[in-house]
Design a protein around this motif. Structure first.
Motif: not given
Length: 457
Positions: A241-254, A290-292
């Motif tokens: 619910f708190d997933f923010k940042g660029s698409n690249t940073s989101k991919l790394e978090s995932l 990118l919307d998880v």
């Protein structure tokens, strides 16, 4: 006294202006479908119930309009079943057909039935109405058009990249700047359900998550809890619910979050490919996000999930969406035929264009010139001019009645017709026409050839 007529809730009548505007949107979408290599098909408005039921999840099944069997549909229902008042059991006895809920499942049925007549990969587009027994509200109707494009017979992720380009091309042509194309992957959602300990509740998990925009974080958590998802699992879901940042940073978090899920990491890999390729190609007017939390609660999606959100200035739901379905035709006996497709929400796109003032004035122009009627001989002379103009590609018509000139001129004004032609005895003797510009108020005597040339310009 005759009863005042009405129409069913969630349906609408469309006047000439509305139809013209809808046709403008449809023709724009259709032109891009064909530019991208898609071919048109059509399927019946209703299908056998077993074609549709069970393909959209429990919520989708409840929204399917069932059609009563012809004749005495209760005659074959046993008395004990009728007395039980079990709607589910009774429906299957009295209804064998249903209005289509979307165009994707009928398309899968079409592919299976016509598999020997089509070449794979098969790219089709379809623009037809669908029906859903939903609660009517702004931008949500019970009868509405879908404009779909699908490709079956290819697992290539280049198809997803192409569909993102297609969305961008259509909305650019319509002048809609700032749409957001949201992207997720069903494998990522499966991976998240796995790592938080809710693998056995995947459907309940995705259906609840898909409502985030409507009921908010607390509402989603409450629904998950009601569906039996544990408090621990819901707590583990919090980072989502708190997933923010660029698409690249989101991919790394995932990658970090899904490190123990093979399927989840496969979804991250697929999304990474699509995002990288799209970045290389570029987009004209859309943003890619990118919307998880994007789930699109339809059970048949297996890979990429796509949804298009209107510009922030317009408060309306999604205006398009789709995704990858790896074995949809398998439900009809044809295994291993992967597909991916998207849909444009015609009615919501209409509302967006209306609110942003993006319809060109020419869209609602019917006739470009009206010939006034001064009597039988004058009308025949005028119709000769009308015929010549029509053959030259100019929209022209004759006022049908020999009415007062003021009435005919008012008619032209109300219709927004930009030119009026007056042809009386003098014009007939000279072989000319008097062409009046309704905007400027000027008028000139012209020959038929000059009038055609001027109006074509």
């Amino acid at each position: 006294m005759a009863q005042k007529p009405s129409i069913a809730k969630g349906t609408r009548d469309f006047g000439p202006e509305e139809v013209s505007k809808r046709n403008y949107i449809i023709s724009t979408i259709k032109a891009h479908f064909e530019t991208f290599g898609f071919m048109p098909i059509e399927t019946p408005s209703f299908e056998n119930s077993d074609t549709l039921m069970g393909k959209y999840g429990d919520e989708g099944d409840r929204l399917i309009f069932k059609i009563l069997n012809s004749g005495d549909y209760l005659a074959k229902v046993e008395d004990d079943l009728y007395q039980k008042k079990d709607a589910g059991a009774l429906t299957s006895k009295i209804s064998e057909k249903a209005l289509r809920y979307d165009l994707t499942v009928p398309f899968a049925r079409y592919v299976v039935m016509h598999q020997n007549e089509i070449d794979l990969p098969f790219k089709r587009y379809q623009i037809q109405p669908v029906w859903r027994a939903d609660r009517p509200q702004k931008g949500r109707f019970r009868e509405f058009f879908q404009c779909d494009a699908d490709v079956v017979g290819s697992k290539s992720l280049w198809q997803e990249v192409e569909f993102i380009q297609l969305y961008d091309a259509v909305f650019s042509s319509l002048g809609v700047e700032g749409v957001t194309i949201k992207l997720n992957n069903r494998k990522i959602l499966s991976g998240i359900a796995e790592v938080i300990g809710a693998k056995d509740k995947l459907i309940d998990f995705t259906v609840a998550l898909d409502k985030l925009d409507k009921i908010g974080e607390d509402g989603v958590k409450k629904e998950m809890q009601e569906k039996g998802i544990t408090a621990t699992a819901i707590e583990n879901l919090q980072p989502l619910f708190d997933f923010k940042g660029s698409n690249t940073s989101k991919l790394e978090s995932l990658k970090t979050m899904l490190a123990t899920s093979e399927q989840g990491l496969k979804g991250v890999e697929e999304l990474s490919f699509i995002l990288t390729a799209t970045d290389s190609l570029g987009l004209k007017s859309a943003n890619l996000d990118l919307d998880v939390t994007l789930a699109r609660g339809l059970n048949y999606y297996t890979g990429a999930i796509i949804e298009v959100a209107a510009p922030n200035t317009v408060k309306i739901g999604s205006i398009g969406g789709g995704g990858r379905y790896d074995d949809l035709t398998g439900i009809f006996g044809l295994k291993d035929v992967s597909g991916v497709g998207i849909s444009f929400g015609l009615d919501r796109i209409y509302l967006v264009l209306e609110e942003l003032g993006l319809f060109p004035p020419s869209v609602t122009t019917t006739s470009e010139v009206l010939f006034l009627n001064f009597g039988q001989n004058e009308a025949l002379y005028g119709l000769k001019g009308v015929k010549a103009l029509r053959e030259g590609g100019v929209k022209a018509e004759l006022y049908p009645d020999d009415a007062k000139m003021k009435k005919q001129m008012n008619y032209a004004n109300k219709r927004g017709i930009p030119f009026v032609v007056l042809a009386g005895e003098t014009e007939m003797e000279q072989g000319t026409y008097t062409l009046k510009d309704m905007t400027l108020g000027t008028q000139d005597k012209v020959s038929l050839a000059d009038m055609i040339e001027k109006l074509k310009r």
